[in-house]
Design a protein around this motif. Sequence first.
Motif, PDB file in Angstrom:
ATOM      1  N   LYS A  70      -8.004   2.065  -8.348  1.00 22.97           N
ATOM      2  CA  LYS A  70      -8.148   2.771  -7.079  1.00 22.97           C
ATOM      3  C   LYS A  70      -9.569   2.613  -6.562  1.00 22.97           C
ATOM      4  N   GLN A 105       0.823  -1.207   0.000  1.00 25.58           N
ATOM      5  CA  GLN A 105       0.000   0.000   0.000  1.00 25.58           C
ATOM      6  C   GLN A 105       0.862   1.264   0.000  1.00 25.58           C
ATOM      7  N   SER A 106       2.083   1.142   0.547  1.00 28.01           N
ATOM      8  CA  SER A 106       2.973   2.311   0.640  1.00 28.01           C
ATOM      9  C   SER A 106       3.594   2.679  -0.707  1.00 28.01           C
ATOM     10  N   LEU A 107       3.531   1.778  -1.691  1.00 27.19           N
ATOM     11  CA  LEU A 107       4.104   2.070  -3.003  1.00 27.19           C
ATOM     12  C   LEU A 107       3.273   3.117  -3.735  1.00 27.19           C
ATOM     13  N   THR A 108       3.960   4.060  -4.370  1.00 31.44           N
ATOM     14  CA  THR A 108       3.270   5.062  -5.172  1.00 31.44           C
ATOM     15  C   THR A 108       3.280   4.622  -6.634  1.00 31.44           C
ATOM     16  N   GLU A 109       2.467   5.299  -7.437  1.00 32.63           N
ATOM     17  CA  GLU A 109       2.430   4.971  -8.858  1.00 32.63           C
ATOM     18  C   GLU A 109       3.787   5.235  -9.508  1.00 32.63           C
ATOM     19  N   LYS A 121      -7.609   5.407  -2.753  1.00 40.89           N
ATOM     20  CA  LYS A 121      -6.379   4.646  -2.510  1.00 40.89           C
ATOM     21  C   LYS A 121      -6.260   3.510  -3.522  1.00 40.89           C
ATOM     22  N   HIS A 122      -5.013   3.171  -3.875  1.00 47.44           N
ATOM     23  CA  HIS A 122      -4.841   2.074  -4.830  1.00 47.44           C
ATOM     24  C   HIS A 122      -5.102   0.734  -4.139  1.00 47.44           C
ATOM     25  N   ASP A 153       6.678   4.899  -8.034  1.00 51.12           N
ATOM     26  CA  ASP A 153       7.546   3.769  -7.666  1.00 51.12           C
ATOM     27  C   ASP A 153       7.338   2.601  -8.634  1.00 51.12           C
TER      28      ASP A 153
END
Length: 732
Positions: free
Chosen positions: A595, A571-575, A601-602, A577
Amino acid sequence: QKKSSHLSAALFGEDCEISYDQLYELLKYAALGKEHNAEQPSWCRIYHQSHLAGVVVIVLHEMSQLHFYKFYLQFKHLRRVFRHRFTLTPSTNFLASLYGQGANTKPQNTAQGVTSPSSECVPISSDLQCDPIIQKYGEKKRGLTSYTLTLEEQKKNDYPIKGSPGCKGYIYTECDQQRTDSSPLFGLDCEMCLTAKGNEVTRVSLVDAQGQCLLNELVKPECTVVNYRTRFSGITKKMLLPVKTRLSDIQNRLKKMLPNDAVLVGHSLNSDLQALEMIHPSVIDTSLLFARNEGRRFKLKFLAKAVLGKEIQCEQKLGHDPAEDARAALELAQFFIEQGPAKVAKLNLETLLTTEKLAELSQNKAALQPQGCKVQNQPPRLSKPCFLDCLQVTGQTPLLLGRQELDSGLCQNNLNTSNKQILQRALEDVPLSTFSIVHFSLGPEYSASHHLAGLCEKVRSKLTDMLTIYAGPFEGSFCLKSVKKEFGKCGPIQALTVITETYQPYVCVQYEVLEAAQLAVENLNGAEVAGSCIKVQRPVTATMLDCDVLIKELELDIENEGVIYVAGLKQSLTEADMQEEFSQLKDLETLFLPKDLQSGKHRTCCFLKFQTPQSATDALEVINGWTMKGSKLRSRNALASGHLWRWIWQMNRSSGKQEGNTLCEKTEPLSDADQDLRKKVKKLDHRIKKLYRSLQTNTLCIVLFPGTKSMSGSQSGLGLMGIKDDRRTSAC
């Protein structure tokens, strides 16, 4: 070799919902193209539009996205041929939305002399580079010498040329001085009558740069007049009786009046010079100056009104006034030189011409109506013109087949309601038409609200079952957190329930995406989870018996070609990243990160679209077992990567079904009505297949499930599209 048209559309993930305005954009561009200043649609692109053999729109009346996925296996042809799919916003008036009627637009002044109630019919191009005037002259202002015809242009447009065999005996003006941008302009126009010799001059007018008339003379023709052409020339037998002036007199007077660096201006001036039997080396032809595509030319009357705001050649007058026409041509040339090509192009003359013709068409229709049918004191309605009218104005005759209420007064209309009869007519006529709309229908009995409600519930129930898996048995003291973590690696979980009515506990997991449930079945069946070797399976119901077939067909669906599903993302990964990590993969085209439509949230999974199916297969081997930021990834071929993802999410969220605690349900046998409906859908798919096969190569075909919108609720529509034999799509 003729170029192949092809279609490109970024219909992936969140970008799959299309409005009717956007669909209207596509249809206008496909049918009209740059030739009529139509713009490429904002959401997709047609390459080599001018090479399209035709446009065919197949409308499945009263059907929605719900029908396509309820009868997914029956729509064998549709799902195998059309790569590009989109969700269609439901409309209360589908026909008006599709054809462009009734969408109010603000009045807009588009030129000095014409006020267009709507410029929507053929849109003003934001890219002036496509305008034929810009393509010919560029955007910058130039002097008048840049607009005089070259010798080659004069030859091409049948101007009399010095030394040419066909100009023997013609008089040369001897205006041989070098032209500059300050050389004087003179407007010239002649009126002709038909004699035994051919076209002979009977009136000549010459005006100077200030608009002063220097010459306006009647001329006695050499031969007997066969036709005075009074309606156009304004010349009558009575007018010519006292005339003594001959052509040679006019030739001598013109030769004396014109300075050595004179530039003659006229509209199709070659005809005037041929009739005068004179040769002049420097001319500006306004019929060529205001350039159009494919050799077409604007009429002087239209240009005078649209550019100068002047009415000439009025019907109240007897014939044309050559002095008036010469002055109009001169002023048009002066306007062009002073304002420059860019400002002239921005007048969007093609739009104004089409608007004018549509207005004439509407007036003609109104004139044909019985007096009693006319509504008194009704204010004009400024609505977006039906683009079927636009097609007719541009010389195309649209073909409409299907339902009685489609009659627009423009097109052929088939009053038959049988799908078989409609198909027979379509097979004969559609390949011969450049634009066709064909309506098929399942029948009124299948569009009733109670029927649609039942259909919706069946689809929702089946989707819920496909998103659900049962896992177990577990030990009595198993760790639920560990189970949730392990199954969560396959994709986002909507609900997790412990079933305790069995001898040993089981867990019911309902996922948010189809791929997650399938991954769980494929990867965790027989695995050890929370200290137990478990079995993972879907619910055993009558509707789920064809689940494996359905999953296989979804994998083979052309829309999912080259697309893979990846789960296990933190969940901590961004797009950003993910873009960075996945950029290592060869031929990656797009990343779609689903999302939550409420929180934003993704959902710990994504879809990757590759340029080729082989690249996607190679990526699957790399990603399975790949660790990203400490999390092990799992992947498989996509099942619902495009528009279907959002629809499943919405259907799943609206589901009121409570999960049971048994693995078997008693179901009712398929009713006669349901069996009949399946047969009708299968026949419908077969008819579309036959029609598709009859189309010419390079035909754009769009199949529309319009959707439904009423007081009892709405169902989104679905669009499928492709160009036949497009190299980027497969053929049936």
